[in-house]
Structure formats: structure tokens, C-alpha cells
Scaffold this motif. Structure first.
Motif, PDB file in Angstrom:
ATOM      1  N   GLU A  95      -4.200  -7.573  -8.886  1.00  0.00           N
ATOM      2  CA  GLU A  95      -3.738  -6.453  -9.705  1.00  0.00           C
ATOM      3  C   GLU A  95      -4.474  -6.515 -11.031  1.00  0.00           C
ATOM      4  O   GLU A  95      -4.310  -7.453 -11.796  1.00  0.00           O
ATOM      5  CB  GLU A  95      -2.230  -6.509  -9.931  1.00  0.00           C
ATOM      6  CG  GLU A  95      -1.705  -5.351 -10.761  1.00  0.00           C
ATOM      7  CD  GLU A  95      -0.209  -5.414 -10.997  1.00  0.00           C
ATOM      8  OE1 GLU A  95       0.311  -4.547 -11.726  1.00  0.00           O
ATOM      9  OE2 GLU A  95       0.435  -6.332 -10.453  1.00  0.00           O
ATOM     10  N   ASP A 205      -7.683  -8.024  -1.634  1.00  0.00           N
ATOM     11  CA  ASP A 205      -7.297  -6.620  -1.749  1.00  0.00           C
ATOM     12  C   ASP A 205      -6.420  -6.444  -2.972  1.00  0.00           C
ATOM     13  O   ASP A 205      -6.023  -7.409  -3.623  1.00  0.00           O
ATOM     14  CB  ASP A 205      -6.578  -6.133  -0.486  1.00  0.00           C
ATOM     15  CG  ASP A 205      -5.326  -6.947  -0.171  1.00  0.00           C
ATOM     16  OD1 ASP A 205      -4.810  -7.625  -1.073  1.00  0.00           O
ATOM     17  OD2 ASP A 205      -4.865  -6.902   0.982  1.00  0.00           O
ATOM     18  N   GLU A 207      -5.497  -3.696  -6.491  1.00  0.00           N
ATOM     19  CA  GLU A 207      -5.767  -2.536  -7.336  1.00  0.00           C
ATOM     20  C   GLU A 207      -6.850  -2.886  -8.344  1.00  0.00           C
ATOM     21  O   GLU A 207      -6.759  -3.882  -9.049  1.00  0.00           O
ATOM     22  CB  GLU A 207      -4.502  -2.092  -8.079  1.00  0.00           C
ATOM     23  CG  GLU A 207      -3.380  -1.636  -7.166  1.00  0.00           C
ATOM     24  CD  GLU A 207      -2.150  -1.208  -7.946  1.00  0.00           C
ATOM     25  OE1 GLU A 207      -2.176  -1.327  -9.196  1.00  0.00           O
ATOM     26  OE2 GLU A 207      -1.178  -0.763  -7.328  1.00  0.00           O
ATOM     27  N   THR A 228      -7.405   1.507  -5.176  1.00  0.00           N
ATOM     28  CA  THR A 228      -7.074   0.394  -4.290  1.00  0.00           C
ATOM     29  C   THR A 228      -8.305   0.004  -3.480  1.00  0.00           C
ATOM     30  O   THR A 228      -9.188   0.824  -3.228  1.00  0.00           O
ATOM     31  CB  THR A 228      -5.926   0.763  -3.341  1.00  0.00           C
ATOM     32  OG1 THR A 228      -6.347   1.841  -2.494  1.00  0.00           O
ATOM     33  CG2 THR A 228      -4.694   1.184  -4.129  1.00  0.00           C
TER      34      THR A 228
END
Length: 399
Positions: A95, A205, A207, A228
Motif C-alpha cells: 500500500e 500486489d 496499490e 492497483t
């Protein structure tokens, strides 16, 4: 005797400047105006360097680049030999966010790292009951690490400055030793994970606005959509082909700020001469068609307003999005020049037409700034259309 008093003769009317000479002088004038664009470019460069320095300072306080290597089994605490897992899986959920200080910003991230895999007992030669398992990572950037599950037993991590480590009781382990653990890590700029197993799978993976996938191999799967992304790397190696000490075999993601506001201002300045040139051409055509002489001073003032647009763009972009700054700066410039043409020529129609032409130029340049792959193609088409419009517009001029 009274002398005849005659009125003084009228001054001879000045012959108007030929358009050939005027075009040459306008070209020189445009070159002088580009010196103003150069000064704005130097200002943008200086402020960009300052922005990078502050961003680096913010990022250092949060955490720098992250490199994770391991886990490996050390044959004994005093030995340089190590054993890599036969199976290694790592998932990283990222994130990213922006940290601000005044008008400056830095891109940083938090990531949850989950590791699992398998060691084989037959790969380990040891004379004692305990082995050291460790993960190389800057531990000042690590938090909330969960206990190590190793061969069905729980072991607590300890940490040094450069690694997490745990002593495991190897004498009670099965032939096939499964492990799993996890921790949070924070950093900036990039996250890399070394493919440490004979069979490795690394997935990152989360954001991020502008992820860039790097490493010794390309991801077998990748997807970037809006903000994303996900990427997965897989590898198959022999133990002899895996090194623990260096960074070879590491894969990961760089988190780019993208083309920031200062870079966009600099890129927009590349089109300054084209805008000045085409605006001068449209004003010159207006002068010829309306048969109204426009002095060189008025051309220079129009050119100065075009250069001031970039100063407005630089100033506004430090306090709002680049798109909004561009819109406000362009609207102010178009309104100023359109109104000036209206009052100078006494023709509202001339002011509106020149304003629409200038608006089209700014719109075209903004589109060029927002795309990269087709920038050359679109730019060439815009110039072709401009030349075509000038050619057919010149047919309206009566010689």
C-alpha cells in the motif's frame, strides 16, 4: 509688407514595413522571448532539485529501499555454508501513499510480507541439535513480525541490524520441513525479494500509482489497472545456482512518482516556440486580412503574455494538480490576448477567432503532455494541420 503665412507642410507618410522584413523581425523577437522561457526552465529545474532533496529527506525518515533475502539455514552459527529451501513462496501486499511537507511530497509504502516453503532434512549436515535460520532485511524497517512456524513447531524471531534470525531445534524435525512466517516492512522507492528457493514463486500486489517491475527476469503474470497492480515471478534453479550474499535473482517493484509537476512544466516549455510561432502567424494573418498595421511592440506584448503562461503554470502547479494549473493558466492567457486583440483592432470577431486558435494550441499541447506513446504522431498531425490552415488561409490574401 506682410509676409504670406502658410501652414507647415504635412509630414510625409511613412511607407509601411514590408511583410518580409516584418517576418524576419518577428522571428528575432520570438528568439528573444525564448530567453524568458529559458529562465522559467531554470527556475523549474531549481525547484525540482529542491523538491527531490526534501523528498529524499522525508523518505529517509520513513524507510529507504527494501531488499529481502531468505530464509536460509546456516549449517552452524560459525559456518559460512547455508542451505536454501527446495520450495519458496513469498507474497507481498503493498500500500503506497504520499507524505507531504509544505508543497513537497515523497512516495512511500507499507507492505505485508508472507513467506512459506519447504526445506529437506537430507540437505542439512550438522553436528549439533540447533541450526540458525535467518532472513536478511534492514530490521529498522520491519515491524509486527509473526513467529516462525518450522516443522510444526513455533520459534520466536530475534533481530540484529541486518537480519531476523531464530535458533531451531533440528533434531526433532521431520524429513520434509515446512515453514511459514510474516512481517510488515515499510520503505520507499522500491521493494525487492530474492528468489531463494530451488522452486520459487514471488507475488507482489497492492496499490501504487506508477509501479515498474524490475529484476533478473520478467514477471510471468502482470496487471496494472487504475492504481492497483499485481505481478508474479517464478523460477527453477539448482542449489548451486543460488547465492545468498548478493542481490542476483532478486525481483520486485519500483514505485515511481511518475512525471511530476516540475517535469511536466519543463516538458510543456518544449512547445513554447511552436505556440509563439503559430500565434504570431495567426496575428499576422489577421493584420493582413483586416489591412490594419500592428506594431512590433504589440507582437512583443502578446509574446510576453505567452511566456507568462509558463510562469503561472509553474506557480499554480505547486499548489494544485497540474491539470487544474494548466487550465487556469491557459484560460487567463487566452482571455488576456483575446481581449487585447479585440481592443487593439476594434473587432470582437478578430479577438474571438484568435482566442479560439490559441485555445486549440493549448489543448493540443496538453494532450501531448498527457500521452507518451503517440506524442510524436499527434504532434506531427497538429503541425501538419497548422501548415495546411496557413496555406489555405494565405489564399484569402489579395496581392
Amino acid at each position: 509688407m506682410m509676409e504670406n503665412i502658410l501652414p507647415p507642410p504635412f509630414p510625409a507618410r511613412k511607407k509601411p514595413m514590408s511583410y518580409g522584413v516584418k517576418i524576419v523581425l518577428l522571428g528575432l523577437q520570438a528568439g528573444v522571448l525564448m530567453l524568458g522561457a529559458l529562465l522559467i526552465w531554470l527556475m523549474a529545474y531549481s525547484r525540482d532539485e529542491r523538491n527531490k532533496d526534501v523528498a529524499d529527506e522525508i523518505a529517509r525518515g520513513w524507510g529507504g529501499k527494501v531488499m529481502i533475502k531468505g530464509p536460509v539455514l546456516l549449517q552452524c552459527p560459525d559456518s559460512a555454508g547455508y542451505v536454501v529451501p527446495v520450495q519458496f513462496d513469498c507474497d507481498a501486499e503493498v500500500e503506497s501513499k504520499s507524505l507531504h511537507r509544505s508543497i513537497y511530497e515523497a512516495e512511500v509504502f507499507d507492505a505485508r510480507i508472507s513467506m512459506s516453503g519447504t526445506f529437506l532434512r537430507e540437505d542439512v549436515s550438522t553436528s549439533g541439535d540447533y541450526l540458525l535460520i535467518q532472513i536478511a532485511v534492514e530490521t529498522k524497517q520491519v515491524s509486527d513480525f509473526s513467529a516462525l512456524k518450522f516443522g510444526g513447531k513455533i520459534f520466536e524471531w530475534a533481530k540484529s541490524d541486518s537480519c531476523l534470525y531464530a535458533f531451531v531445534n533440528f533434531s526433532e524435525m521431520p524429513d520434509k520441513i515446512d515453514f511459514s512466517t510474516g512481517f510488515n516492512v515499510r520503505g520507499s522507492s522500491s521493494l525487492f525479494i530474492k528468489q531463494i528457493g530451488c522452486e520459487s514463486s514471488v507475488t507482489i500486489d497492492g496499490e501504487a500509482a506508477n509501479p515498474s517491475f524490475k529484476g533478473g527476469s520478467l514477471p510471468v503474470h502482470r496487471m496494472v489497472r487504475d492504481k492497483t497492480f499485481t505481478a508474479r515471478w517464478e523460477s527453477s534453479l539448482t542449489p548451486a545456482g543460488i547465492t545468498y550474499e548478493d542481490d542476483s535473482g532478486a525481483v520486485g517493484t519500483k514505485f515511481l512518482v511518475g512525471v511530476d509537476r516540475y517535469q511536466k512544466v519543463v516538458r510543456s516549455l518544449k512547445y513554447a516556440f511552436i505556440i509563439i510561432f503559430l500565434t504570431y502567424v495567426s496575428v499576422l494573418f489577421t493584420e493582413i486580412l483586416m489591412k490594419r498595421n500592428i506594431p512590433l511592440l504589440n507582437y512583443f506584448l502578446i509574446g510576453a503574455a505567452l511566456i507568462m503562461f509558463y510562469s503561472l503554470l509553474l506557480a499554480f502547479s505547486e499548489h494544485m494538480s497540474f491539470g487544474m494549473a494548466y487550465l487556469i493558466g491557459a484560460a487567463m492567457t487566452v482571455a488576456l490576448i483575446s481581449g487585447y486583440m479585440w481592443r487593439m483592432l476594434g473587432s470582437r470577431r478578430a479577438g474571438i477567432i484568435n482566442g479560439l486558435i490559441l485555445m486549440s494550441l493549448y489543448l493540443g499541447c496538453f494532450i501531448l503532455l498527457t500521452i507518451s506513446t503517440y506524442a510524436l504522431l499527434l504532434g506531427s498531425l497538429i503541425l501538419f494541420c497548422a501548415v495546411a490552415a496557413m496555406m489555405y488561409g494565405s489564399l484569402q490574401i489579395k496581392h
